[in-house]
Design an enzyme around this catalytic site. Structure first.
Site, PDB file in Angstrom:
ATOM      1  N   GLY A   8       0.886  -1.263   0.091  1.00  0.00           N
ATOM      2  CA  GLY A   8      -0.049  -0.087  -0.157  1.00  0.00           C
ATOM      3  C   GLY A   8       0.809   1.211  -0.005  1.00  0.00           C
ATOM      4  O   GLY A   8       0.511   2.231   0.372  1.00  0.00           O
ATOM      5  N   SER A  10       1.434   3.546  -2.422  1.00  0.00           N
ATOM      6  CA  SER A  10       0.940   4.653  -3.342  1.00  0.00           C
ATOM      7  C   SER A  10       0.528   5.829  -2.620  1.00  0.00           C
ATOM      8  O   SER A  10       0.856   6.872  -3.316  1.00  0.00           O
ATOM      9  CB  SER A  10      -0.072   4.035  -4.266  1.00  0.00           C
ATOM     10  OG  SER A  10       0.416   3.730  -5.579  1.00  0.00           O
ATOM     11  N   THR A  34      -2.110   0.220  -7.690  1.00  0.00           N
ATOM     12  CA  THR A  34      -1.899   1.004  -8.696  1.00  0.00           C
ATOM     13  C   THR A  34      -0.443   1.860  -8.348  1.00  0.00           C
ATOM     14  O   THR A  34      -0.637   2.029  -7.194  1.00  0.00           O
ATOM     15  CB  THR A  34      -2.911   1.831  -9.021  1.00  0.00           C
ATOM     16  OG1 THR A  34      -3.405   2.630  -8.210  1.00  0.00           O
ATOM     17  CG2 THR A  34      -3.863   1.098  -9.747  1.00  0.00           C
ATOM     18  N   ASN A  84       0.708  -2.846   5.635  1.00  0.00           N
ATOM     19  CA  ASN A  84       0.078  -1.364   5.577  1.00  0.00           C
ATOM     20  C   ASN A  84      -1.290  -1.233   4.701  1.00  0.00           C
ATOM     21  O   ASN A  84      -2.030  -0.384   4.916  1.00  0.00           O
ATOM     22  CB  ASN A  84       0.896  -0.458   5.344  1.00  0.00           C
ATOM     23  CG  ASN A  84       0.476   1.070   4.921  1.00  0.00           C
ATOM     24  OD1 ASN A  84      -0.055   1.636   5.660  1.00  0.00           O
ATOM     25  ND2 ASN A  84      -0.004   1.553   3.739  1.00  0.00           N
ATOM     26  N   SER A 137      -5.097  -0.099  13.996  1.00  0.00           N
ATOM     27  CA  SER A 137      -5.755   1.080  14.001  1.00  0.00           C
ATOM     28  C   SER A 137      -6.209   1.351  15.480  1.00  0.00           C
ATOM     29  O   SER A 137      -6.892   0.339  16.195  1.00  0.00           O
ATOM     30  CB  SER A 137      -6.975   1.304  13.174  1.00  0.00           C
ATOM     31  OG  SER A 137      -7.705   2.183  13.411  1.00  0.00           O
ATOM     32  N   TYR A 150     -14.601  -2.703  10.549  1.00  0.00           N
ATOM     33  CA  TYR A 150     -13.358  -2.228  10.073  1.00  0.00           C
ATOM     34  C   TYR A 150     -12.211  -2.585  11.573  1.00  0.00           C
ATOM     35  O   TYR A 150     -11.351  -3.238  11.417  1.00  0.00           O
ATOM     36  CB  TYR A 150     -13.131  -0.861   9.748  1.00  0.00           C
ATOM     37  CG  TYR A 150     -11.634  -0.381   9.736  1.00  0.00           C
ATOM     38  CD1 TYR A 150     -10.900  -0.639   8.610  1.00  0.00           C
ATOM     39  CD2 TYR A 150     -11.114   0.655  10.397  1.00  0.00           C
ATOM     40  CE1 TYR A 150      -9.744  -0.177   8.640  1.00  0.00           C
ATOM     41  CE2 TYR A 150      -9.967   1.118  10.505  1.00  0.00           C
ATOM     42  CZ  TYR A 150      -9.081   0.793   9.340  1.00  0.00           C
ATOM     43  OH  TYR A 150      -7.612   1.275   9.386  1.00  0.00           O
ATOM     44  N   ALA A 151     -12.808  -2.292  12.669  1.00  0.00           N
ATOM     45  CA  ALA A 151     -12.294  -2.627  13.965  1.00  0.00           C
ATOM     46  C   ALA A 151     -11.923  -3.953  14.036  1.00  0.00           C
ATOM     47  O   ALA A 151     -10.866  -4.287  14.673  1.00  0.00           O
ATOM     48  CB  ALA A 151     -13.101  -1.908  15.148  1.00  0.00           C
ATOM     49  N   ALA A 152     -13.014  -4.748  13.588  1.00  0.00           N
ATOM     50  CA  ALA A 152     -12.657  -6.122  13.660  1.00  0.00           C
ATOM     51  C   ALA A 152     -11.423  -6.644  12.882  1.00  0.00           C
ATOM     52  O   ALA A 152     -10.733  -7.667  13.509  1.00  0.00           O
ATOM     53  CB  ALA A 152     -14.133  -7.036  13.360  1.00  0.00           C
ATOM     54  N   LYS A 154      -8.909  -5.149  12.170  1.00  0.00           N
ATOM     55  CA  LYS A 154      -7.603  -4.686  12.872  1.00  0.00           C
ATOM     56  C   LYS A 154      -7.473  -5.597  14.188  1.00  0.00           C
ATOM     57  O   LYS A 154      -6.272  -5.941  14.669  1.00  0.00           O
ATOM     58  CB  LYS A 154      -7.349  -3.324  13.139  1.00  0.00           C
ATOM     59  CG  LYS A 154      -7.720  -2.395  11.982  1.00  0.00           C
ATOM     60  CD  LYS A 154      -6.434  -2.594  10.911  1.00  0.00           C
ATOM     61  CE  LYS A 154      -6.651  -1.696   9.818  1.00  0.00           C
ATOM     62  NZ  LYS A 154      -5.226  -1.885   8.810  1.00  0.00           N
TER      63      LYS A 154
END
Length: 241
Positions: A8, A10, A34, A84, A137, A150-152, A154
């Site tokens: 990650g 970019s 990309t 990352n 996070s 999202y927390a799960a 991390k």
């Protein structure tokens, strides 16, 4: 000269990490979906120390062959890994979309695990010490409305990191997490100014977390200066927790 694989790279924190490592004399291989213009500029500036490859990391089956045959062929050594790359699927739990959750799990968790497997296998093959740094996070510890899924991911990454540290510490392979607070990155662009200020008021410094501070912590954890640090969550969050 030590060589680190960064995912990650970019944009956002990943780009800052790549810049930091290059400035400190590391060799870097950056893999991402990309290649952005800033990352290409870094590649032009450091042609002998930065290599850039594009890949969809949610295709976890492709990671091992790419690592073995393209990124580090002929058993080339690798000294570190920074997991990352990540995405945030924001929504209330009552609106959970399993397909979107699956895509996030594939990038945030499964890809990080597959990359760790590839790096650990190479470290064992060449008999070298190494360091893995997973980017977690603060929301895995504090909770934010709409970020439960999202927390799960991390939280899962942190649990994986602690156990990997136990498994491979005897072979001089370290594994830690850096836990950033809220940063002004592309991932947070959808938030309004009021939402940002509300988040800032929850931390001691009343400010966003500085990506440069996070990147410096990542570089420290990769370095020999952190030789006795493993299985830890290093929090860089402007005093949120």
């Amino acid at each position: 000269m030590k060589h680190v694989l960064v995912t990650g790279g970019s944009q956002g924190l990943g780009l800052v990490i790549v810049e930091r490592l290059l400035s400190q004399g590391w060799r870097v291989t950056s893999v991402q979906r990309t290649t952005s213009s800033p990352l290409q500029c870094l590649s032009d500036e450091y042609p002998d120390r930065l290599r850039v490859f594009n890949i969809d990391l949610t295709d976890t089956a492709a990671i091992e062959p790419q690592f073995r045959d393209v990124w580090f062929p002929e058993n080339q050594p690798v000294d570190g890994l920074v997991n990352n790359a990540g995405m945030a699927y924001d929504d209330l739990v009552s609106n959970l979309n399993v397909d979107q959750l699956d895509a996030m799990m594939r990038l945030n968790v499964y890809a990080a695990m597959a990359l760790s497997r590839a790096v650990i296998r190479r470290l064992l093959l060449v008999g070298s010490a190494g360091s893995i740094v997973n980017v977690s996070s603060v929301c895995a510890h504090t909770g934010y409305k709409g970020l439960a899924m999202y927390a799960a991911t991390k939280g899962a990454l942190e649990a994986f990191s602690r156990t990997a540290a136990r498994e491979w510490g005897g072979r001089r392979i370290r594994c830690n997490c850096v836990v950033p607070g809220f940063m002004e990155t592309a991932m947070s662009q959808g938030l309004s100014s009021d939402q940002r200020q509300q988040i800032y008021r929850r931390n001691a410094l009343h400010s966003a977390t500085d990506p440069q501070s996070v990147a410096a912590t990542v570089e420290f954890l990769l370095s020999d200066s952190a030789a006795s640090i493993t299985g830890q969550n290093i929090v860089v969050d402007a005093g949120t927790i």
